[in-house]
Design an enzyme around this catalytic site. Sequence first.
Site, PDB file in Angstrom:
ATOM      1  N   LYS A  22       0.855  -1.203   0.000  1.00  0.00           N
ATOM      2  CA  LYS A  22       0.000   0.000   0.000  1.00  0.00           C
ATOM      3  C   LYS A  22       0.884   1.243   0.000  1.00  0.00           C
ATOM      4  CE  LYS A  22      -1.753   1.530   4.075  1.00  0.00           C
ATOM      5  NZ  LYS A  22      -1.416   2.915   4.400  1.00  0.00           N
ATOM      6  N   ASN A  23       1.909   1.246   0.856  1.00  0.00           N
ATOM      7  CA  ASN A  23       2.677   2.489   1.046  1.00  0.00           C
ATOM      8  C   ASN A  23       3.695   2.747  -0.051  1.00  0.00           C
ATOM      9  OD1 ASN A  23       1.109   2.913   3.248  1.00  0.00           O
ATOM     10  ND2 ASN A  23       2.679   2.419   4.770  1.00  0.00           N
ATOM     11  N   ARG A  92      -5.771  10.808   4.065  1.00  0.00           N
ATOM     12  CA  ARG A  92      -4.896  11.926   4.405  1.00  0.00           C
ATOM     13  C   ARG A  92      -3.573  11.847   3.655  1.00  0.00           C
ATOM     14  NH1 ARG A  92      -1.034  11.618   6.920  1.00  0.00           N
ATOM     15  NH2 ARG A  92      -1.087  13.809   7.483  1.00  0.00           N
ATOM     16  N   CYS A 116      -5.296  12.221  12.475  1.00  0.00           N
ATOM     17  CA  CYS A 116      -6.048  10.967  12.374  1.00  0.00           C
ATOM     18  C   CYS A 116      -5.961  10.302  13.737  1.00  0.00           C
ATOM     19  CB  CYS A 116      -5.459  10.076  11.280  1.00  0.00           C
ATOM     20  SG  CYS A 116      -3.866   9.412  11.731  1.00  0.00           S
ATOM     21  N   ARG A 121      -0.314  14.391  12.694  1.00  0.00           N
ATOM     22  CA  ARG A 121       0.095  14.272  11.294  1.00  0.00           C
ATOM     23  C   ARG A 121       0.329  15.634  10.620  1.00  0.00           C
ATOM     24  NH1 ARG A 121      -1.386   9.000   9.985  1.00  0.00           N
ATOM     25  NH2 ARG A 121       0.321   9.047   8.489  1.00  0.00           N
ATOM     26  N   PRO A 122       1.192  16.483  11.182  1.00  0.00           N
ATOM     27  CA  PRO A 122       1.463  17.790  10.560  1.00  0.00           C
ATOM     28  C   PRO A 122       2.091  17.610   9.174  1.00  0.00           C
ATOM     29  CG  PRO A 122       3.097  17.312  12.241  1.00  0.00           C
ATOM     30  CD  PRO A 122       2.045  16.244  12.355  1.00  0.00           C
ATOM     31  N   ASP A 124       4.167  20.308   7.928  1.00  0.00           N
ATOM     32  CA  ASP A 124       5.109  21.440   7.823  1.00  0.00           C
ATOM     33  C   ASP A 124       6.347  21.097   7.002  1.00  0.00           C
ATOM     34  OD1 ASP A 124       5.488  19.734  10.180  1.00  0.00           O
ATOM     35  OD2 ASP A 124       7.221  20.991  10.568  1.00  0.00           O
ATOM     36  N   ASP A 305       4.641   0.777  12.125  1.00  0.00           N
ATOM     37  CA  ASP A 305       3.443   0.097  11.593  1.00  0.00           C
ATOM     38  C   ASP A 305       3.338  -1.352  12.062  1.00  0.00           C
ATOM     39  OD1 ASP A 305       3.399   1.749   8.330  1.00  0.00           O
ATOM     40  OD2 ASP A 305       2.881   2.421  10.343  1.00  0.00           O
ATOM     41  N   ARG A 397      -8.330  -0.918   4.913  1.00  0.00           N
ATOM     42  CA  ARG A 397      -7.512   0.127   4.289  1.00  0.00           C
ATOM     43  C   ARG A 397      -6.137  -0.414   3.889  1.00  0.00           C
ATOM     44  NH1 ARG A 397      -6.286   4.479   7.998  1.00  0.00           N
ATOM     45  NH2 ARG A 397      -5.060   5.077   6.191  1.00  0.00           N
TER      46      ARG A 397
END
Length: 417
Positions: A22-23, A92, A116, A121-122, A124, A305, A397
């Site tokens: 997925k990632n 996101r 989330c 989960r910034p 910047d 994870d 997901r």
Amino acid sequence: MAQFVVEGGTRLTGTIFVHGSKNATLPILAATLLVEEPIVLKNCPRLRDVENMIRILVELGCIARWEGSTLYVDSSGAFGYTLSERLSKELRSSIFLLGSVLGRFKKAVATYPGGCEIGNRPIDLHLMGLRRLGAEIDEDGGYICCTGEKLLGAQVSLDYPSVGATENIMLLACMAEGETVIHNAAREPEIVDLQDFLCACGFRVSGAGSSEIVILGGTRGHGCSFTIMPDRIVAGTYLTAAAITGGEIALIGAMPEHMVSMLEKLQDAGAYIRKDGARIILKAPKRPSELLRLETQPYPGFPTDMQPQFFALCSVASGISVIVENVFENRFRHAQELIKMGGKNSVRGTMAIVRGVQRLHGAQVTAHDLRGGAALVLAALSAEGTTVISCAERIDRGYLQLEEALCSIGAKVTRKD
Ligand code: EPZ
């Protein structure tokens, strides 16, 4: 609302295949916008997050078509540069699209993805990197409005090796004139896969997997056919499922070199692991040993994870384990759910102390997030009796038909929609 109903107590045995990552897929899908020719993605996992990313691309004017696990994408007709607010909230990580949409159309509009279940989960570092390359970014009322008429390669140093920020900067840098060097880049294997995809499209990217990635912009990409790498977190989850049930499985299609830290920790917990070509064989003891120290770190450290899945494993270990979550600030929501199943743990900030019990028992629990939900499935597999896990759609997901995969190696899991 979906539920998993799990009958615990069976040892998992047999052979199981690992699906595509997925990632790796998500940033590669964002990268398809950089190329105005057809792209073929093989071993693409048909997961909820992937389907949502495809929906966003289609709203921008891309064409996408599945044939089994092969996805055909053509962004030549793409026209939009405003990311769907509704879909961006659902996914996101669509924030990766900022770099590729801005690179393609010289403008991009997105909504703040927001936090989330596992943290704020910034973004910047994402915005800092894009600005370094010449993007003009206005942040106003929850919207991010970017323009980039003149994108120039630059030196970009990340305060933290953020995976998403590294990927976003790589995508925009492909479309900027000149050389970009990302310092303190994230080193995850999924970033190497993104680099390999970009190179297959004719872009000039090197260094992924190290802390310094060099992108030579200004070339025009072309179509390609590319095979997505296997999902190392799904692979680790299957192995941990065998470990928590005292089972013995052969994992096919994983890349052990991506899983060194988690394989070592499974061995520390008492599992026997043998690599046999593209197969990983795991034979688990009747009861796992405790892990005196488990700390999550950016790659190649132990992956965040996999923390919830190992938390479940430690919940039935023969001693006390200490788990420290260094990456996300709220990634212990599965702890309370495991207590409902008879688990003994205490969470203080980023540290959890887990006292292993002989046996968990079935209960009604909730999947608060993707990996925390997977952890509850593992706990339920080893528990006595029946466990009902609600919000199982959150697990979808990141896991393709998890219930079917686990049943193929002896688990008793049914889905109730
Ligand atoms: C990616 O998220 C993964 N998601 C996550 O997997 C994974 O847990 C994470 O990398 C770490 O490996 C995808 O690839 C789609 P980060 P990402 O930017 O990119 C801070 C899963 O379960 N940070 O490396 O969002 C942030 O707050 C998901 O599959 C900033 O401060 O991770 C966090 O503490 C969950 N500013 C840390 O960095 C920024 O601009 C790690 O975030 C960006 C991040």
